[in-house]
Design a protein around this motif. Structure first.
Motif, PDB file in Angstrom:
ATOM      1  N   ILE A 159     -10.509 -13.930  -2.792  1.00 36.57           N
ATOM      2  CA  ILE A 159     -10.992 -12.627  -2.334  1.00 36.57           C
ATOM      3  C   ILE A 159     -10.332 -12.358  -0.986  1.00 36.57           C
ATOM      4  N   VAL A 160      -9.571 -11.278  -0.908  1.00 28.58           N
ATOM      5  CA  VAL A 160      -8.958 -10.861   0.350  1.00 28.58           C
ATOM      6  C   VAL A 160      -9.465  -9.459   0.675  1.00 28.58           C
ATOM      7  N   SER A 161      -9.181  -9.009   1.897  1.00 31.68           N
ATOM      8  CA  SER A 161      -9.830  -7.785   2.354  1.00 31.68           C
ATOM      9  C   SER A 161      -8.864  -6.862   3.084  1.00 31.68           C
ATOM     10  N   GLY A 162      -9.181  -5.570   3.044  1.00 31.79           N
ATOM     11  CA  GLY A 162      -8.379  -4.575   3.727  1.00 31.79           C
ATOM     12  C   GLY A 162      -9.113  -3.253   3.804  1.00 31.79           C
ATOM     13  N   LEU A 163      -8.627  -2.367   4.639  1.00 37.20           N
ATOM     14  CA  LEU A 163      -9.274  -1.080   4.868  1.00 37.20           C
ATOM     15  C   LEU A 163      -8.773  -0.026   3.885  1.00 37.20           C
ATOM     16  N   ILE A 164      -9.715   0.710   3.307  1.00 33.39           N
ATOM     17  CA  ILE A 164      -9.403   1.872   2.464  1.00 33.39           C
ATOM     18  C   ILE A 164      -9.889   3.112   3.189  1.00 33.39           C
ATOM     19  N   LYS A 165      -9.018   4.090   3.316  1.00 35.15           N
ATOM     20  CA  LYS A 165      -9.403   5.340   3.963  1.00 35.15           C
ATOM     21  C   LYS A 165      -9.990   6.294   2.930  1.00 35.15           C
ATOM     22  N   ASP A 166     -11.191   6.767   3.225  1.00 32.88           N
ATOM     23  CA  ASP A 166     -11.876   7.698   2.329  1.00 32.88           C
ATOM     24  C   ASP A 166     -12.423   8.841   3.179  1.00 32.88           C
ATOM     25  N   SER A 167     -11.947  10.055   2.932  1.00 35.85           N
ATOM     26  CA  SER A 167     -12.358  11.227   3.712  1.00 35.85           C
ATOM     27  C   SER A 167     -12.082  11.042   5.204  1.00 35.85           C
ATOM     28  N   GLY A 168     -10.956  10.421   5.494  1.00 33.82           N
ATOM     29  CA  GLY A 168     -10.560  10.248   6.882  1.00 33.82           C
ATOM     30  C   GLY A 168     -11.137   9.034   7.567  1.00 33.82           C
TER      31      GLY A 168
END
Length: 389
Positions: A159-168
């Motif tokens: 399991i790795v992780s990262g940022l997803i941009k949603d509505s800015g």
């Protein structure tokens, strides 16, 4: 804590059996302590014995996939017994059910893939948002380096992780990646917990389908899409309850064994045994160890009585921090009285001292845990920057 009646009872006989198996396995784990530390990874035979004894991921894997779906008590008790023998091995052993537990929060597609061949799939994780994430048709493409992935040498999935941009706005998400789609950078050289093999997972433009993604906020709240598939309360528990607990088992086992080792050593030295300072230290340490274990048990007992509100999470994190401090202080106290001989490589005390400090430095025991409770008592609003709470 809310006392809504929810059946979270543990299969007591199986719990007892697994703890007994861990206790029986401990002598062989202890024989490999030097090997574990020198090769900077838990030996494959140790991992194999742990999994074969039913002490791996299946402890907290869902019953519908062949798992035992026991309570967190079993994970804690098993890792405590193994921790008496080897902190690094116990740490990785605790992460096998802990990481399987997290998979239980993912969508059905991911769970079916991970447990296609049974509940003993080995998972490692790195939850800090280190990946660069690009949305593509049907999923995401990830590139990044994910450090401190304990036990990754033995992992079938990570399991790795990262940022997803949603509505800015950017929000952390967790991604399941199978073996063959990631590599390992052998960069684990540390003063303590050398045998955990906490190396860096490397993903390079890897595709992860939509069904293999979990919002970090869902894990924090204990409200992932997996609850539609797994109806037991185990998969509704917030991160505040199970994250720190995973590491307190190995820490407690290490501190208990340090106490036993010190007492045995002191008894053979009349001058040491006759010291009032040593006698007081033994009394203080035994009391601290009992208090630490009682505090953990209090949290576990309370967690079975109902839903954890924010106030309950704050109290749990506060208690976990205090337990970690009690355990670290206990080992410090004994090590300080072990004399020059305690620093010898042949002395178990020096390794336990190194290991307990490394474990206590884990992100699960940060100052923020105490701040949550302090803000609550002082009537302050929840701090939006402290996203794990």
């Amino acid at each position: 804590m809310v006392t809504t009646a929810i059946d979270t009872s543990t299969d007591t006989s199986l719990h007892t059996l697994l703890v007994e198996r861990a206790r029986a396995l401990a002598p062989r784990i202890r024989e490999r302590v030097a090997l574990t530390e020198s090769q900077r990874s838990v030996p494959r035979e140790s991992i194999g014995e742990i999994v074969d004894a039913g002490l791996g991921g299946r402890i907290l894997a869902p019953r519908r996939f062949g798992g035992d779906e026991l309570s967190l008590d079993t994970m804690y008790a098993v890792s405590l017994e193994l921790g008496k023998a080897c902190a690094s091995t116990a740490w990785c052993a605790a992460l096998l059910p802990h990481d399987a537990h997290m998979v239980g929060y993912f969508p059905q597609t991911a769970q079916e893939a991970v447990w296609e061949n049974g509940p003993d799939a080995r998972i490692a994780a790195s939850l800090a948002p280190a990946a660069t994430v690009q949305k593509v048709d049907g999923g995401y493409r990830l590139t990044g380096r994910h450090g401190f992935a304990s036990g990754v040498d033995h992992a079938d999935w990570v399991i790795v992780s990262g940022l997803i941009k949603d509505s800015g706005r950017a929000a952390n998400h967790h991604f399941l990646v199978q073996a063959g789609d990631f590599t390992i950078d052998d960069d684990w050289y540390a003063a303590g917990m050398r045998g955990t093999g906490s190396k860096t997972i490397v993903v390079d433009d890897v595709f992860v389908p939509d069904g293999f993604v979990l919002p970090a906020a869902a894990l924090v709240a204990g409200d992932g899409p997996g609850r539609e598939l797994n109806h037991g309360p185990l998969y509704r528990q917030p991160l505040a309850l199970h994250a720190g607990l995973t590491f307190l088992g190995p820490m407690t086992g290490t501190a208990l064994d340090a106490y036993d080792q010190f007492v045995e050593w002191a008894r053979t030295r009349p001058q040491t045994a006759g010291s009032e300072i040593v006698q007081e230290a033994i009394a203080h340490t035994s009391a601290d160890l009992e208090l630490a274990q009682s505090s953990v048990q209090k949290v576990l007992d309370a967690s079975r009585r109902g839903t954890m509100e924010l106030a309950d999470r704050a109290e749990t994190l506060r208690d976990y921090n205090r337990v970690a401090k009690l355990l670290q202080t206990a080992v410090d106290r004994l090590f300080a009285l072990s004399g020059t001989s305690g620093f010898k490589e042949t002395s178990p005390m020096q390794q336990k001292w190194r290991d307990i400090h490394m474990m206590a430095s884990h992100v699960s025991f940060t100052r923020a845990n105490d701040q949550h409770y302090g803000r609550l008592i002082l009537g302050l609003e929840r701090d939006p920057k402290l996203v794990v709470f």
